[in-house]
Design an enzyme around this catalytic site. Structure first.
Site, PDB file in Angstrom:
ATOM      1  N   LYS A   9      -4.626  -7.360  -1.496  1.00 48.47           N
ATOM      2  CA  LYS A   9      -3.450  -7.569  -0.641  1.00 48.47           C
ATOM      3  C   LYS A   9      -3.495  -8.943   0.038  1.00 48.47           C
ATOM      4  O   LYS A   9      -4.539  -9.611   0.044  1.00 48.47           O
ATOM      5  CB  LYS A   9      -3.385  -6.442   0.395  1.00 48.47           C
ATOM      6  N   PHE A  57       6.231   2.562   9.586  1.00 48.19           N
ATOM      7  CA  PHE A  57       5.493   1.346   9.246  1.00 48.19           C
ATOM      8  C   PHE A  57       6.107   0.578   8.072  1.00 48.19           C
ATOM      9  O   PHE A  57       5.602  -0.470   7.688  1.00 48.19           O
ATOM     10  CB  PHE A  57       4.026   1.687   8.937  1.00 48.19           C
ATOM     11  N   ARG A  85     -10.116   5.121  -5.759  1.00 56.60           N
ATOM     12  CA  ARG A  85      -9.785   5.577  -4.396  1.00 56.60           C
ATOM     13  C   ARG A  85     -11.082   5.747  -3.582  1.00 56.60           C
ATOM     14  O   ARG A  85     -11.115   5.430  -2.397  1.00 56.60           O
ATOM     15  CB  ARG A  85      -8.994   6.894  -4.428  1.00 56.60           C
ATOM     16  N   THR A  91      -7.286   5.042   4.051  1.00 51.61           N
ATOM     17  CA  THR A  91      -6.243   4.067   4.424  1.00 51.61           C
ATOM     18  C   THR A  91      -6.592   3.372   5.740  1.00 51.61           C
ATOM     19  O   THR A  91      -6.451   2.153   5.868  1.00 51.61           O
ATOM     20  CB  THR A  91      -4.886   4.808   4.572  1.00 51.61           C
ATOM     21  N   ARG A 102     -12.539  -0.896   2.155  1.00 51.63           N
ATOM     22  CA  ARG A 102     -11.797  -0.952   3.418  1.00 51.63           C
ATOM     23  C   ARG A 102     -12.737  -0.916   4.626  1.00 51.63           C
ATOM     24  O   ARG A 102     -12.476  -1.578   5.632  1.00 51.63           O
ATOM     25  CB  ARG A 102     -10.760   0.163   3.449  1.00 51.63           C
ATOM     26  N   ASN A 112      -5.188  -3.621   5.104  1.00 51.00           N
ATOM     27  CA  ASN A 112      -6.376  -2.907   4.629  1.00 51.00           C
ATOM     28  C   ASN A 112      -6.879  -3.392   3.267  1.00 51.00           C
ATOM     29  O   ASN A 112      -7.497  -2.655   2.510  1.00 51.00           O
ATOM     30  CB  ASN A 112      -6.158  -1.390   4.681  1.00 51.00           C
ATOM     31  N   HIS A 115      -5.115  -2.176  -2.466  1.00 54.02           N
ATOM     32  CA  HIS A 115      -4.333  -1.000  -2.862  1.00 54.02           C
ATOM     33  C   HIS A 115      -4.984  -0.352  -4.068  1.00 54.02           C
ATOM     34  O   HIS A 115      -5.515  -1.045  -4.940  1.00 54.02           O
ATOM     35  CB  HIS A 115      -2.904  -1.429  -3.246  1.00 54.02           C
TER      36      HIS A 115
HETATM   37  P1  IDP Z   1      -2.909   4.088   0.718  1.00 56.80           P
HETATM   38  O1  IDP Z   1      -2.744   2.602   0.503  1.00 56.80           O
HETATM   39  O2  IDP Z   1      -4.288   4.440   1.211  1.00 56.80           O
HETATM   40  O3  IDP Z   1      -2.490   4.906  -0.495  1.00 56.80           O
HETATM   41  P2  IDP Z   1      -0.403   4.913   1.946  1.00 56.80           P
HETATM   42  O4  IDP Z   1      -0.253   6.068   2.861  1.00 56.80           O
HETATM   43  O5  IDP Z   1       0.133   5.049   0.549  1.00 56.80           O
HETATM   44  O6  IDP Z   1      -1.939   4.500   1.923  1.00 56.80           O
HETATM   45  O7  IDP Z   1       0.300   3.674   2.647  1.00 56.80           O
HETATM   46  C1  IDP Z   1       0.560   2.484   1.932  1.00 56.80           C
HETATM   47  C2  IDP Z   1       0.163   1.311   2.800  1.00 56.80           C
HETATM   48  O8  IDP Z   1       1.015   1.266   3.957  1.00 56.80           O
HETATM   49  C3  IDP Z   1      -1.253   1.377   3.374  1.00 56.80           C
HETATM   50  O9  IDP Z   1      -2.250   0.956   2.456  1.00 56.80           O
HETATM   51  C4  IDP Z   1      -1.125   0.457   4.567  1.00 56.80           C
HETATM   52  O10 IDP Z   1      -1.140  -0.917   4.173  1.00 56.80           O
HETATM   53  C5  IDP Z   1       0.268   0.813   5.084  1.00 56.80           C
HETATM   54  N1  IDP Z   1       0.235   1.896   6.083  1.00 56.80           N
HETATM   55  C6  IDP Z   1       0.079   3.228   5.845  1.00 56.80           C
HETATM   56  N2  IDP Z   1       0.091   3.941   6.985  1.00 56.80           N
HETATM   57  C7  IDP Z   1       0.274   3.043   7.973  1.00 56.80           C
HETATM   58  C8  IDP Z   1       0.366   3.155   9.409  1.00 56.80           C
HETATM   59  O11 IDP Z   1       0.292   4.234   9.998  1.00 56.80           O
HETATM   60  N3  IDP Z   1       0.542   1.977  10.100  1.00 56.80           N
HETATM   61  C9  IDP Z   1       0.631   0.758   9.488  1.00 56.80           C
HETATM   62  N4  IDP Z   1       0.546   0.618   8.149  1.00 56.80           N
HETATM   63  C10 IDP Z   1       0.366   1.731   7.400  1.00 56.80           C
HETATM   64 MG    MG Z   2      -0.621   5.136  -1.373  1.00 56.94          MG
END
Ligand code: IDP
Ligand code: MG
Length: 138
Positions: A9, A57, A85, A91, A102, A112, A115
């Site tokens: 990212k 978000f 994963r 996350t 992460r 983070n 992806h």
């Molecule tokens: P993941 O990347 O672990 O699959 P997802 O829930 O799919 O997590 O969310 C996609 C991306 O959105 C996350 O990797 C992060 O960059 C962002 N994100 C998710 N939840 C939050 C939050 O609560 N606050 C701010 N950013 C978030």
């Molecule tokens: Mg995701």
């Protein structure tokens, strides 16, 4: 072996962590089958993260993902989706297990670092979003 989509990212690129993160991915047994730099437009980022549209978000996530180039890559390994994963961790970096990408590198829940696709179906969809068949090596 099967495939998953990873993205280094914008925060990873911005903090010059690219080499360290790629080294970690390779040392965890993944093969890189395709890789490029891409600077997502707003429309592209909104399409990629369409599943999160409407969440609090979402707009900030789109701003972040379009702020700089990112590095999408196709990774191959046995059980690639689940294994990657596990390699990236939760996350929220404060909840990520030790020795995950992460935990090691993420700045915040949003920034983070990396992806990883969350299912076989999404891996196929996300790989096709960034790469044509010709760009994926065997
Ligand atoms: P993941 O990347 O672990 O699959 P997802 O829930 O799919 O997590 O969310 C996609 C991306 O959105 C996350 O990797 C992060 O960059 C962002 N994100 C998710 N939840 C939050 C939050 O609560 N606050 C701010 N950013 C978030
Ligand atoms: Mg995701």
């Amino acid at each position: 072996m099967n495939k998953t989509l990873a993205i280094l990212k914008p925060d990873c690129i911005g903090r010059n962590l690219t080499g360290k993160v790629i080294d970690f991915i390779l040392s965890n047994g993944f093969y890189i089958r395709a890789m490029k730099m891409a600077h997502l437009t707003k429309i592209e980022a909104e399409e990629f993260y369409a599943i999160h549209k409407g969440k609090p978000f979402f707009n900030e996530l789109i701003n972040f993902m379009t702020s700089r180039p990112c590095i999408p890559m196709v990774l191959e390994k046995n059980n690639a989706v689940q294994s990657f994963r596990e390699t990236i961790g939760a996350t929220d970096p404060s909840k990520a297990a030790d020795n995950t990408l992460r935990k090691l590198y993420a700045e915040s829940v949003q920034r983070n670092t990396v992806h990883g696709s969350d299912s076989e179906k999404n891996a196929q969809k996300e790989i096709a979003f960034f790469f044509s068949l010709m760009e994926i090596t065997k």
